[in-house]
Design an enzyme around this catalytic site. Structure first.
Site, PDB file in Angstrom:
ATOM      1  N   VAL A  17      -2.433  -0.302   6.404  1.00 54.61           N
ATOM      2  CA  VAL A  17      -3.716  -0.785   5.868  1.00 54.61           C
ATOM      3  C   VAL A  17      -3.997  -2.206   6.342  1.00 54.61           C
ATOM      4  O   VAL A  17      -5.096  -2.508   6.834  1.00 54.61           O
ATOM      5  CB  VAL A  17      -3.716  -0.718   4.316  1.00 54.61           C
ATOM      6  CG1 VAL A  17      -5.036  -1.233   3.767  1.00 54.61           C
ATOM      7  CG2 VAL A  17      -3.448   0.712   3.831  1.00 54.61           C
ATOM      8  N   GLY A 135      -8.581   6.040  -1.562  1.00 56.76           N
ATOM      9  CA  GLY A 135      -8.859   5.456  -0.247  1.00 56.76           C
ATOM     10  C   GLY A 135     -10.252   4.897  -0.087  1.00 56.76           C
ATOM     11  O   GLY A 135     -10.647   3.952  -0.772  1.00 56.76           O
ATOM     12  N   GLY A 188       0.015   8.224   8.732  1.00 59.13           N
ATOM     13  CA  GLY A 188      -0.199   7.034   7.893  1.00 59.13           C
ATOM     14  C   GLY A 188      -0.717   7.345   6.506  1.00 59.13           C
ATOM     15  O   GLY A 188      -1.215   6.465   5.814  1.00 59.13           O
ATOM     16  N   LYS A 206      -2.625   6.546  -9.945  1.00 61.18           N
ATOM     17  CA  LYS A 206      -4.084   6.556  -9.787  1.00 61.18           C
ATOM     18  C   LYS A 206      -4.765   7.105 -11.040  1.00 61.18           C
ATOM     19  O   LYS A 206      -5.819   6.624 -11.461  1.00 61.18           O
ATOM     20  CB  LYS A 206      -4.462   7.379  -8.550  1.00 61.18           C
ATOM     21  CG  LYS A 206      -4.036   6.712  -7.251  1.00 61.18           C
ATOM     22  CD  LYS A 206      -4.105   7.689  -6.088  1.00 61.18           C
ATOM     23  CE  LYS A 206      -3.784   7.022  -4.767  1.00 61.18           C
ATOM     24  NZ  LYS A 206      -3.593   7.978  -3.678  1.00 61.18           N
TER      25      LYS A 206
HETATM   26  P1  NAP Z   1       2.970  -0.134   5.065  1.00 60.31           P
HETATM   27  O1  NAP Z   1       2.424   0.470   6.301  1.00 60.31           O
HETATM   28  O2  NAP Z   1       4.383   0.127   4.705  1.00 60.31           O
HETATM   29  O3  NAP Z   1       2.752  -1.725   5.182  1.00 60.31           O
HETATM   30  C1  NAP Z   1       3.305  -2.649   4.281  1.00 60.31           C
HETATM   31  C2  NAP Z   1       3.224  -4.043   4.903  1.00 60.31           C
HETATM   32  O4  NAP Z   1       3.726  -4.984   3.979  1.00 60.31           O
HETATM   33  C3  NAP Z   1       4.053  -4.176   6.166  1.00 60.31           C
HETATM   34  O5  NAP Z   1       3.401  -5.023   7.077  1.00 60.31           O
HETATM   35  C4  NAP Z   1       5.363  -4.816   5.671  1.00 60.31           C
HETATM   36  O6  NAP Z   1       5.952  -5.636   6.643  1.00 60.31           O
HETATM   37  C5  NAP Z   1       4.821  -5.695   4.541  1.00 60.31           C
HETATM   38  N1  NAP Z   1       5.805  -5.858   3.488  1.00 60.31           N
HETATM   39  C6  NAP Z   1       6.210  -4.956   2.581  1.00 60.31           C
HETATM   40  N2  NAP Z   1       7.127  -5.492   1.751  1.00 60.31           N
HETATM   41  C7  NAP Z   1       7.319  -6.761   2.168  1.00 60.31           C
HETATM   42  C8  NAP Z   1       8.147  -7.821   1.731  1.00 60.31           C
HETATM   43  N3  NAP Z   1       8.973  -7.676   0.704  1.00 60.31           N
HETATM   44  N4  NAP Z   1       8.074  -9.001   2.381  1.00 60.31           N
HETATM   45  C9  NAP Z   1       7.241  -9.159   3.434  1.00 60.31           C
HETATM   46  N5  NAP Z   1       6.416  -8.193   3.891  1.00 60.31           N
HETATM   47  C10 NAP Z   1       6.469  -7.014   3.272  1.00 60.31           C
HETATM   48  O7  NAP Z   1       2.110   0.259   3.796  1.00 60.31           O
HETATM   49  P2  NAP Z   1       0.569   0.692   3.763  1.00 60.31           P
HETATM   50  O8  NAP Z   1       0.443   2.145   3.977  1.00 60.31           O
HETATM   51  O9  NAP Z   1      -0.234  -0.232   4.601  1.00 60.31           O
HETATM   52  O10 NAP Z   1       0.249   0.481   2.202  1.00 60.31           O
HETATM   53  C11 NAP Z   1       0.038  -0.813   1.696  1.00 60.31           C
HETATM   54  C12 NAP Z   1      -0.501  -0.710   0.274  1.00 60.31           C
HETATM   55  O11 NAP Z   1      -1.730  -0.010   0.292  1.00 60.31           O
HETATM   56  C13 NAP Z   1       0.395   0.048  -0.714  1.00 60.31           C
HETATM   57  O12 NAP Z   1       0.261  -0.520  -1.985  1.00 60.31           O
HETATM   58  C14 NAP Z   1      -0.185   1.448  -0.695  1.00 60.31           C
HETATM   59  O13 NAP Z   1       0.072   2.157  -1.886  1.00 60.31           O
HETATM   60  C15 NAP Z   1      -1.650   1.104  -0.579  1.00 60.31           C
HETATM   61  N6  NAP Z   1      -2.493   2.177  -0.035  1.00 60.31           N
HETATM   62  C16 NAP Z   1      -2.134   2.777   1.133  1.00 60.31           C
HETATM   63  C17 NAP Z   1      -2.944   3.762   1.647  1.00 60.31           C
HETATM   64  C18 NAP Z   1      -2.600   4.496   2.914  1.00 60.31           C
HETATM   65  O14 NAP Z   1      -3.276   5.488   3.225  1.00 60.31           O
HETATM   66  N7  NAP Z   1      -1.622   4.051   3.679  1.00 60.31           N
HETATM   67  C19 NAP Z   1      -4.118   4.127   0.969  1.00 60.31           C
HETATM   68  C20 NAP Z   1      -4.454   3.465  -0.223  1.00 60.31           C
HETATM   69  C21 NAP Z   1      -3.628   2.488  -0.708  1.00 60.31           C
HETATM   70  P3  NAP Z   1       6.572  -4.963   7.986  1.00 60.31           P
HETATM   71  O15 NAP Z   1       5.373  -4.486   8.759  1.00 60.31           O
HETATM   72  O16 NAP Z   1       7.272  -6.057   8.657  1.00 60.31           O
HETATM   73  O17 NAP Z   1       7.456  -3.858   7.512  1.00 60.31           O
HETATM   74  N1  HSE Z   2      -0.087   7.992  -0.070  1.00 62.83           N
HETATM   75  C1  HSE Z   2      -1.411   7.964  -0.568  1.00 62.83           C
HETATM   76  C2  HSE Z   2      -2.022   9.346  -0.402  1.00 62.83           C
HETATM   77  C3  HSE Z   2      -2.225   6.947   0.159  1.00 62.83           C
HETATM   78  O1  HSE Z   2      -1.458  10.175   0.304  1.00 62.83           O
HETATM   79  O2  HSE Z   2      -3.067   9.597  -0.993  1.00 62.83           O
HETATM   80  C4  HSE Z   2      -3.589   6.739  -0.451  1.00 62.83           C
HETATM   81  O3  HSE Z   2      -3.500   6.106  -1.681  1.00 62.83           O
END
Ligand code: NAP
Ligand code: HSE
Length: 432
Positions: A17, A135, A188, A206
């Site tokens: 994200v 999302g 992703g 959620k």
């Molecule tokens: P992700 O790809 O795992 O990215 C997490 C990022 O945060 C990475 O850049 C990671 O660094 C950094 N990070 C995590 N823990 C850390 C720490 N302790 N210290 C420093 N940096 C840290 O996760 P994501 O999918 O983008 O999701 C991020 C958030 O959005 C979550 O809360 C998730 O529930 C929410 N979300 C995600 C989606 C989706 O479709 N992916 C949709 C809605 C909401 P590195 O890159 O170095 O590992």
């Molecule tokens: N892991 C979550 C999903 C990301 O699959 O819906 C969006 O919140």
């Protein structure tokens, strides 16, 4: 307060994200300036691994010192790291430094949203979290603002993209569960720990957020009854198909019958194939809101993935920026209704029960008696003989969940019941 000449944005997280948020802030800079009134400037991107190459992010902005970035006093701190700690401490530090916060972190909001809201109130800053549920779909703002004058009775929907992606492939292609999960991870959609998706905990978080906003009451993750899709078998999928249904992981939040409580639940459900939720495929999400005056309102769109989620984050960044420019704040937490959160035993719905029973005189009568003893009315029964065993599929009229549970206990104690192949709630048959 003087009007700022720019809005500074610090980004905690540069993953699926975060990298898309950084990209959009750069690519849409001109439009964002026009929409907000002043330019937005990204001041830093905090990550764990600073050596990793990150497309579209200026390497000079990358930092591993998230404490300093969070407390830097940026106008807006965007938290897209995930997890409870250090995300919570960083958000609280950001607010203490006067920053408004935009987050996509449903796990944290559902576990301890009140602490975040209280801090936002204390420091006079905004807390926006549209991306935390469904999302890209504008859902929390409509609940918090557009429907703020109505009385919501029920919220029901598909709020997890990963499990909907898996169930769609199982239904349409007879695909293998593990293979499809790996595909969802590569695209992703899945959480860092995909157990959160398949065991329903992501949808559970959620559902807590949705219920709190819809019913103006505090609901936390532990208040939500939760069952994921890991026990959904190919047999269940086939049985659903044979009956003209499809299996979906639903999140449901509803007022209790006496309207003094709310019941919030997440579980696999059978949905008729002609119901609008049955047509929600892949990583798409859809949520029905049923309100007293508005009637049914449906929200549909991409529920997961970097760019769709970043779209919702950007919307919050713009809203927060506009508030900064005009010296106002968005709405805070609304929990005045203070409703009792009731267990799933109080839920009223229909059921599908699939049994293997001994094929001998009196068994069908005994099975029917178990339903009758517990006040559960049978809608249909289908029996297929297989040698000395019969497959029995029972569908019920609406019943209390606790009554169905008691029926199942009684059936499991009956020697003639050889196996309980499947039990699933049936939703959407009455058009709701
Ligand atoms: P992700 O790809 O795992 O990215 C997490 C990022 O945060 C990475 O850049 C990671 O660094 C950094 N990070 C995590 N823990 C850390 C720490 N302790 N210290 C420093 N940096 C840290 O996760 P994501 O999918 O983008 O999701 C991020 C958030 O959005 C979550 O809360 C998730 O529930 C929410 N979300 C995600 C989606 C989706 O479709 N992916 C949709 C809605 C909401 P590195 O890159 O170095 O590992
Ligand atoms: N892991 C979550 C999903 C990301 O699959 O819906 C969006 O919140």
């Amino acid at each position: 307060m003087s009007t700022p000449t720019e809005i500074t944005v610090a980004l905690l997280g540069g993953g699926t994200v975060g990298s898309q948020v950084a990209r959009l802030l750069g690519e849409s800079a001109g439009d964002l300036t026009a929409r907000v009134g002043v330019p937005l400037r990204l001041t830093g991107v905090g990550v764990r691994d600073t050596s990793k190459a990150r497309d579209g992010i200026d390497p000079a902005l990358i930092t591993g010192d998230l404490d300093t970035l969070a407390s830097s006093g940026a106008n807006i701190v965007v938290e897209v790291m995930g997890g409870i700690e250090p995300a919570r401490s960083l958000i609280l530090a950001a607010m203490a430094a006067g920053s408004s916060v935009v987050t996509a972190n449903k796990a944290l909001l559902a576990a301890d949203g009140h602490t975040l809201h209280a801090a936002a109130e204390q420091y006079g800053v905004d807390l926006y979290y549209e991306a935390s549920v469904a999302g890209a779909i504008p859902l929390l703002r409509p609940l918090r603002e557009s429907l703020a004058g109505d009385k919501v009775r029920r919220v029901m929907g598909i709020v997890n993209g990963t499990t909907n992606f898996i169930l769609t492939k199982m239904d349409e292609e007879g695909a293998d569960y593990a293979e499809v999960l790996a595909e969802a991870q590569a695209l992703g959609y899945a959480e860092a720990d995909p157990t959160a998706d398949v065991e329903g905990h992501d949808a559970q978080a959620k559902a807590a957020i949705l219920a709190g906003l819809a019913f103006h009451t505090r609901v936390s993750m532990d208040d939500v009854s939760c069952e994921g899709i890991s026990k959904v078998s190919a047999q269940d999928v086939q049985a659903a198909t044979d009956m003209g249904f499809v299996i979906k992981l639903l999140a449901i939040a509803e007022l209790s019958e006496d309207e003094k409580g709310v019941i919030v639940r997440v579980h696999p459900s059978m949905v008729p194939r002609n119901h609008p939720l049955a047509g929600v495929r892949g990583a798409f999400n859809a949520v029905f809101v049923e309100a007293e005056s508005a009637g049914q309102v449906m929200f549909y769109g991409r529920g997961a993935g970097g760019a769709p989620t970043a779209s919702a984050v950007l919307g919050d960044i713009v809203a927060t920026s506009r508030n900064r420019v005009s010296g106002t704040r968005g709405p805070g937490e609304s929990t005045y209704a203070d409703l009792e959160v009731r267990g799933i035993g109080d839920a009223v719905t229909r059921y599908y029960v699939n049994l293997h029973v001994a094929d001998r005189p009196g068994v069908l009568a005994a099975v029917a008696q178990a339903f009758a003893d517990n006040g559960v009315s049978i809608q249909t029964v289908r029996q297929d003989g297989h040698g000395d065993e019969a497959g029995l599929i029972v569908r019920t009229h609406t019943a209390r969940d606790s009554d169905l549970a008691a029926t199942m206990d009684q059936l499991r104690r009956n020697d003639a019941v050889r196996d309980v192949v499947g039990v699933m709630r049936v939703e959407g048959e009455d058009g709701r």
